[in-house]
Motif scaffolding. Structure first.
Motif, PDB file in Angstrom:
ATOM      1  N   GLY A 158       0.797  -1.222   0.000  1.00 34.43           N
ATOM      2  CA  GLY A 158       0.000   0.000   0.000  1.00 34.43           C
ATOM      3  C   GLY A 158       0.827   1.269   0.000  1.00 34.43           C
ATOM      4  N   ASN A 159       2.156   1.145   0.123  1.00 31.44           N
ATOM      5  CA  ASN A 159       3.053   2.290   0.101  1.00 31.44           C
ATOM      6  C   ASN A 159       3.451   2.561  -1.348  1.00 31.44           C
ATOM      7  OD1 ASN A 159       5.255   4.060   0.221  1.00 31.44           O
ATOM      8  ND2 ASN A 159       6.015   3.200   2.143  1.00 31.44           N
ATOM      9  N   LEU A 160       2.725   3.459  -1.986  1.00 31.81           N
ATOM     10  CA  LEU A 160       2.877   3.689  -3.423  1.00 31.81           C
ATOM     11  C   LEU A 160       4.286   4.134  -3.788  1.00 31.81           C
ATOM     12  CD1 LEU A 160       1.440   3.807  -6.180  1.00 31.81           C
ATOM     13  CD2 LEU A 160       0.838   6.188  -5.653  1.00 31.81           C
ATOM     14  N   GLU A 161       4.855   5.035  -3.008  1.00 32.94           N
ATOM     15  CA  GLU A 161       6.188   5.542  -3.336  1.00 32.94           C
ATOM     16  C   GLU A 161       7.252   4.458  -3.189  1.00 32.94           C
ATOM     17  OE1 GLU A 161       6.779   8.379  -4.840  1.00 32.94           O
ATOM     18  OE2 GLU A 161       4.582   8.543  -4.817  1.00 32.94           O
ATOM     19  N   LEU A 162       7.119   3.623  -2.165  1.00 32.88           N
ATOM     20  CA  LEU A 162       8.071   2.528  -1.993  1.00 32.88           C
ATOM     21  C   LEU A 162       8.016   1.573  -3.177  1.00 32.88           C
ATOM     22  CD1 LEU A 162      10.084   0.780  -0.423  1.00 32.88           C
ATOM     23  CD2 LEU A 162       8.124  -0.240   0.781  1.00 32.88           C
ATOM     24  N   VAL A 163       6.813   1.186  -3.574  1.00 37.05           N
ATOM     25  CA  VAL A 163       6.678   0.247  -4.689  1.00 37.05           C
ATOM     26  C   VAL A 163       7.237   0.861  -5.969  1.00 37.05           C
ATOM     27  CG1 VAL A 163       5.067  -1.083  -6.100  1.00 37.05           C
ATOM     28  CG2 VAL A 163       4.703  -0.912  -3.632  1.00 37.05           C
ATOM     29  N   ARG A 164       6.936   2.116  -6.194  1.00 33.04           N
ATOM     30  CA  ARG A 164       7.452   2.777  -7.397  1.00 33.04           C
ATOM     31  C   ARG A 164       8.977   2.803  -7.409  1.00 33.04           C
ATOM     32  NH1 ARG A 164       3.137   7.844  -7.972  1.00 33.04           N
ATOM     33  NH2 ARG A 164       1.675   6.729  -9.345  1.00 33.04           N
ATOM     34  N   SER A 165       9.580   3.068  -6.255  1.00 31.75           N
ATOM     35  CA  SER A 165      11.040   3.118  -6.204  1.00 31.75           C
ATOM     36  C   SER A 165      11.655   1.739  -6.431  1.00 31.75           C
ATOM     37  CB  SER A 165      11.504   3.694  -4.863  1.00 31.75           C
ATOM     38  OG  SER A 165      11.228   2.800  -3.792  1.00 31.75           O
ATOM     39  N   LEU A 166      11.003   0.695  -5.906  1.00 36.54           N
ATOM     40  CA  LEU A 166      11.502  -0.664  -6.127  1.00 36.54           C
ATOM     41  C   LEU A 166      11.425  -1.052  -7.601  1.00 36.54           C
ATOM     42  CD1 LEU A 166      10.005  -2.605  -3.068  1.00 36.54           C
ATOM     43  CD2 LEU A 166      12.385  -1.935  -3.438  1.00 36.54           C
ATOM     44  N   LEU A 167      10.349  -0.676  -8.249  1.00 34.79           N
ATOM     45  CA  LEU A 167      10.204  -0.983  -9.671  1.00 34.79           C
ATOM     46  C   LEU A 167      11.267  -0.268 -10.495  1.00 34.79           C
ATOM     47  CD1 LEU A 167       6.305  -0.857 -10.000  1.00 34.79           C
ATOM     48  CD2 LEU A 167       7.758  -2.884  -9.931  1.00 34.79           C
ATOM     49  N   LEU A 214      -1.260  -1.918  -8.280  1.00 36.13           N
ATOM     50  CA  LEU A 214      -1.644  -1.781  -9.687  1.00 36.13           C
ATOM     51  C   LEU A 214      -1.288  -0.397 -10.230  1.00 36.13           C
ATOM     52  CD1 LEU A 214      -5.090  -3.577  -9.509  1.00 36.13           C
ATOM     53  CD2 LEU A 214      -3.198  -4.283 -10.986  1.00 36.13           C
ATOM     54  N   GLU A 215      -1.500   0.629  -9.425  1.00 38.96           N
ATOM     55  CA  GLU A 215      -1.166   1.992  -9.852  1.00 38.96           C
ATOM     56  C   GLU A 215       0.327   2.115 -10.156  1.00 38.96           C
ATOM     57  OE1 GLU A 215      -2.905   5.478  -9.958  1.00 38.96           O
ATOM     58  OE2 GLU A 215      -3.962   3.827 -10.942  1.00 38.96           O
ATOM     59  N   ALA A 216       1.139   1.603  -9.231  1.00 41.13           N
ATOM     60  CA  ALA A 216       2.586   1.665  -9.442  1.00 41.13           C
ATOM     61  C   ALA A 216       2.996   0.843 -10.662  1.00 41.13           C
ATOM     62  CB  ALA A 216       3.313   1.176  -8.196  1.00 41.13           C
ATOM     63  N   SER A 217       2.382  -0.307 -10.824  1.00 39.51           N
ATOM     64  CA  SER A 217       2.709  -1.189 -11.939  1.00 39.51           C
ATOM     65  C   SER A 217       2.329  -0.562 -13.266  1.00 39.51           C
ATOM     66  CB  SER A 217       2.005  -2.534 -11.765  1.00 39.51           C
ATOM     67  OG  SER A 217       2.371  -3.139 -10.555  1.00 39.51           O
ATOM     68  N   LYS A 218       1.194   0.102 -13.306  1.00 37.57           N
ATOM     69  CA  LYS A 218       0.744   0.753 -14.545  1.00 37.57           C
ATOM     70  C   LYS A 218       1.745   1.829 -14.979  1.00 37.57           C
ATOM     71  CE  LYS A 218      -2.795   3.622 -14.304  1.00 37.57           C
ATOM     72  NZ  LYS A 218      -2.361   4.960 -14.847  1.00 37.57           N
ATOM     73  N   THR A 219       2.155   2.657 -14.025  1.00 37.53           N
ATOM     74  CA  THR A 219       3.118   3.714 -14.342  1.00 37.53           C
ATOM     75  C   THR A 219       4.436   3.120 -14.833  1.00 37.53           C
ATOM     76  OG1 THR A 219       2.131   5.147 -12.668  1.00 37.53           O
ATOM     77  CG2 THR A 219       4.370   5.687 -13.400  1.00 37.53           C
ATOM     78  N   TYR A 220       4.899   2.086 -14.163  1.00 36.37           N
ATOM     79  CA  TYR A 220       6.146   1.414 -14.538  1.00 36.37           C
ATOM     80  C   TYR A 220       6.028   0.795 -15.929  1.00 36.37           C
ATOM     81  CZ  TYR A 220       9.620  -2.388 -14.544  1.00 36.37           C
ATOM     82  OH  TYR A 220      10.631  -3.259 -14.884  1.00 36.37           O
TER      83      TYR A 220
END
Length: 366
Positions: free
Chosen positions: A61-70, A109-115
């Motif tokens: 649920g931590n959007l910024e963390l997931v985005r940074s990992l991707l 899903l939001e982070a994945s879509k952007t990635y």
């Protein structure tokens, strides 16, 4: 070698998948896990010095963390195991299930879509988002109803099942609306090594070994299809490698067994493997008050995954159950690590007042 971002990889199915993925050299693994009560970090200690394994403590649920990992690890696939999964706990605390299973999946899903949108075309063609779900989203069956198919309408009956149904719908929507290359698998009851002992099979095994009552809800005739976790892991990898984008597959063990029969089989195996003089484990069976909204039967029709991908389970319930019990008997340190005070408090809370005349925690049999 490919890189997989695995969420919830310290949990039961996720940890078994990661161990198999590294053993078989399927991929390098980045494991994002919140480390909730059901997680035991020592489950994956064999990978401590594995350069192909990287653990991150965090929440989907931590959007910024997931985005940074991707961005940092550039995975070729995301496999979403992360979920609150115990029906009994969802009845007591449904908000935790809504937060993780619905909102957490949405953020992932939001982070994945952007990635995905930033990937070059060749990598977009290879990328997959695989969502691991449950047969409980389909509701309950009678003894004579046909098994759940991939086109069975959703009819969830518990907060857990409803939260998983919601996450399934979000995954589907992100594929159809945004073109995210998603896949979904809906599995039946998993069992095997490393399962937290709030679930039926490890609960019964460990209660029996400790001489505690074996609590059976209602009349014990509720039916589940049982899938050995390694068979499930093989199915997940096959779906990831070979299925068409947007597909959904049911994954089952072809083992429909009543709860009371599961418990009796466990007792019979323990009578052989861990005998006690003048004692049989079945004498500990205790029927307790049923849980609210307890679904009567689940059954999986997994012909589609067999026809499309050639997958079928390798373990019978008998062989898988024997392997499972042998693992718990041989891994007492792991068991001790997960049976904390918080776990004991939960067992007391959930089972202790199920019947006015029976107390499965203190050992009073019917």
């Amino acid at each position: 070698m490919k890189n997989f971002l695995v969420t919830g990889g310290v949990g039961f199915i996720g940890s078994n998948f990661i161990l198999k993925a590294r053993k078989e050299q399927w991929a390098n693994i980045i494991n994002l896990d919140k480390l909730t009560y059901a997680s035991n970090p020592n489950t994956l200690e064999a990978l401590d010095r594995d350069p192909g394994y990287h653990f991150v403590h965090g929440d989907i649920g931590n959007l910024e963390l997931v985005r940074s990992l991707l961005e940092q690890h550039q995975p070729d696939a995301i496999i979403n195991f992360a979920a609150e999964s115990h029906v009994d706990r969802s009845i007591v605390s449904p908000q935790d299930f809504i937060q993780t299973n619905i909102f957490g999946t949405f953020q992932l899903l939001e982070a994945s879509k952007t990635y995905y949108e930033k990937l070059p075309s060749p990598r977009q063609a290879q990328f997959r988002f695989l969502h691991i779900s449950t047969d409980e989203v389909y509701g309950s069956l009678s003894k004579t109803d046909p098994a759940f198919r991939e086109d069975t309408p959703y009819a969830p009956n518990s907060p857990y099942a409803a939260s998983k149904a919601g996450s399934d719908h979000l995954v589907r929507a992100y594929h159809h609306t945004y073109g995210l290359p998603t896949l979904t698998t809906n599995c039946s009851n998993n069992y095997g090594p490393r399962q937290f002992p709030e679930k039926l099979i490890p609960l019964i095994v460990l209660n029996a070994l400790n001489g505690k009552p074996l609590p059976i809800y209602g009349d014990g005739q509720n039916i589940r299809d049982w899938l050995y976790v390694e068979d499930h892991c093989e199915a997940i990898y096959l779906v990831l490698q070979q299925s068409q984008v947007g597909e959904t597959y049911n994954v089952g063990g072809n083992n429909e067994v009543t709860n009371i029969e599961v418990v009796k089989q466990i007792c019979a195996i323990l009578d052989r493997l861990a005998p006690k003089p003048d004692f049989n484990y079945a004498s500990l069976i205790t029927f307790v008050k049923d849980r609210p909204g307890h679904d009567r039967r689940y059954a999986i029709d997994c012909r589609k995954i067999y026809q499309d991908l050639g997958w079928q389970p390798q373990e019978s319930f008998e062989s898988g159950l024997l392997k499972t019990i042998q693992w718990y008997l041989s891994n007492s340190t792991w068991v001790e690590q997960v049976q904390s005070g918080a776990y004991q408090t939960w067992i007391e809370k959930n089972y202790g007042n199920r019947n006015d005349t029976q107390d499965p925690i203190q050992g009073v049999n019917p």
